[in-house]
Design an enzyme around this catalytic site. Structure first.
Site: not given
Length: 476
Positions: A245, A395, A452
């Site tokens: 990630d 982000y 993930h």
């Protein structure tokens, strides 16, 4: 006239005797410079930064001490949580909706009931404190990390420093199951002790117990620089890196920034940069003549049908990303105020990012891979630190710049690289595509299962792959 012409001829030849070699030397020098520049490894500028509150102090050196840290709780904190859990209100789910509309509220009520009546936060705080925690101040903010050393090192074995970096919506806690496998592998029947690690797991600034940046612009490159400074402060000159990630991009940036300090880079998720005509042609040919562009049968199985697996499914799973990359503070207000909302928002990712088929289950398949204690402990790290908003801002700081336009997108990775490709990852990146950026891939593994959150879900598989990679690097 004859004498004068001879004199001029002599002068001309003398000039040639000087100019020709000089010109040849100049052209040769340019050629050598061009050839050398072709092989010169480009790096990201390390630079510097200040993320503390207000202006950077003009005088005085930053406190570089490493301070022991302990996670604590209180009756007040737990009572406030319980009150909020008791006052939650729910919207009934549509019949047969499972997890297709997001977190199923019927199952959410069961999770909240467990959280309120059975989950023991004090006990989980003790679990979190079983590894040594520390804080140190870097670029004006307090950086939290755990540092675990092996209890026993076989004679003659070198201990390899390994920095492991988490992502969103995870935390340093993701690594709690893999740490003992890496620091004490022989005890867990992983090997005969030929590869032993000491593990450093920092919290990304703005996540958990690392202070949030007070200034705009804090991205993965700034994080990479801070983590290099952390490793240097701990006394390491060379070390291995591992990430998934955001941790993948941070550790990749670290390898691009100071390749001489990175012995090896191991990733279980890859950020793919360039998406030009070459990739488009590769995608089209891959479905029909995969061998022509270097794709394996397994690559084809995981990548095609391309539109479904790389566009439709990705769009379905990335609505959160658009919100967080544009207006994170707006959505974050509600999540920071409601533990139930926070749990639904975070745990929904641990459902479909672990296995896409969990979308069809009433409980999101959450308890088939994790315990509620594990899942809620990760949620609690966000809750008690009030860090959901600052974690979401990461982000905006990264994605709003456009990955293809940033300095790191134009710099290759030349350090030895290992890639663990888990089958339920959000997207699959074949080795043929990965090597466009990662120029020195030592190992590329098709993992048999897992998604993930690899370290959290399949710690033994990931640990084995890390060890396999490091053995190969050490033999180079």
């Amino acid at each position: 006239e004859t004498i004068l012409s001879r004199i001029r001829s002599f002068e001309y030849s003398q000039k040639n005797a000087v100019l020709v070699p000089a010109a040849a030397l100049g052209v040769g020098g340019m050629l050598v410079y061009w050839l050398r520049s072709r092989h010169k490894i480009k790096t990201i500028e390390m630079g510097d930064g200040w993320w503390g509150s207000g202006e950077r102090p003009l005088k005085g050196k930053e406190d570089e001490s490493i301070r022991p840290f302990k996670i604590e709780t209180s009756d007040k904190e737990i009572e406030d949580l319980h009150r909020r859990l008791e006052e939650a209100r729910y919207t009934p789910p549509l019949e047969g909706a499972t997890f297709h509309y997001g977190f199923n509220s019927s199952y959410l009520q069961k999770v909240v009931a467990y959280w309120r009546n059975q989950f023991d936060w004090r006990k989980q705080v003790e679990v979190l404190n079983k590894y040594p925690h520390f804080q140190t101040t870097i670029e004006g903010i307090d950086i939290h990390f755990i540092h675990v050393k092996p209890s026993y090192v076989p004679h003659g074995r070198a201990v390899q420093p390994l920095l492991m970096v988490h992502g969103w919506p995870g935390s340093f806690y993701e690594f709690y199951k893999i740490i003992p496998l890496l620091t004490e592998p022989a005890r867990h029947s992983l090997n005969k002790g030929d590869v032993v690690f000491e593990v450093i797991c920092p919290s990304i600034p703005g996540y958990g117990f690392s202070e949030a940046p007070h200034q705009k612009g804090f991205d993965t490159v700034a994080t990479a620089r801070i983590f290099h400074k952390l490793m240097n402060r701990l006394g390491f000159k060379e070390y291995y890196l591992q990430g998934g990630d955001w941790g993948s991009r941070i550790t990749t940036n670290m390898a691009q920034m100071l390749p001489q300090s990175v012995k090896g880079l191991h990733l279980n998720f890859i950020f793919v940069g360039r998406q030009g005509l070459r990739r488009m042609i590769s995608v089209m040919l891959g479905a029909y003549v995969p061998w022509l562009i270097g794709l394996t049968r397994e690559d084809v199985r995981r990548t095609y049908p391309f539109i479904q697996k790389n566009i439709y499914e990705l769009l379905r799973e990335s609505g959160y990303l658009h919100i967080q990359a544009t207006k994170p503070d707006t959505a974050g207000c509600g999540l920071n105020d409601s533990p139930v909302g926070l749990a639904a928002y975070i745990l929904e990712k641990f459902s479909t990012w672990t296995d896409k088929s969990f979308l069809h289950k009433d409980d999101g398949g959450l308890e088939s891979k994790y315990s509620l204690d594990e899942l809620l402990t990760n949620v609690m790290i966000y809750w008690v630190t009030a860090s959901i908003v600052s974690s979401m801002r990461f982000y905006k700081e990264n994605i709003s710049k456009g990955h293809g336009l940033t300095a790191d997108a134009r710099v290759g990775v030349y350090v030895p690289t290992g890639i663990a490709a888990f089958p339920q990852e959000l997207v699959h990146t074949p080795r043929a595509w990965a090597k466009e950026m990662f120029k020195n891939i030592i190992t590329y593994s098709y993992m048999p299962r897992g998604g993930h959150f690899a370290a959290f879900e399949e710690p033994k598989l990931l640990a084995q792959d890390i060890m396999h990679f490091v053995r190969k690097v050490e033999q180079l």
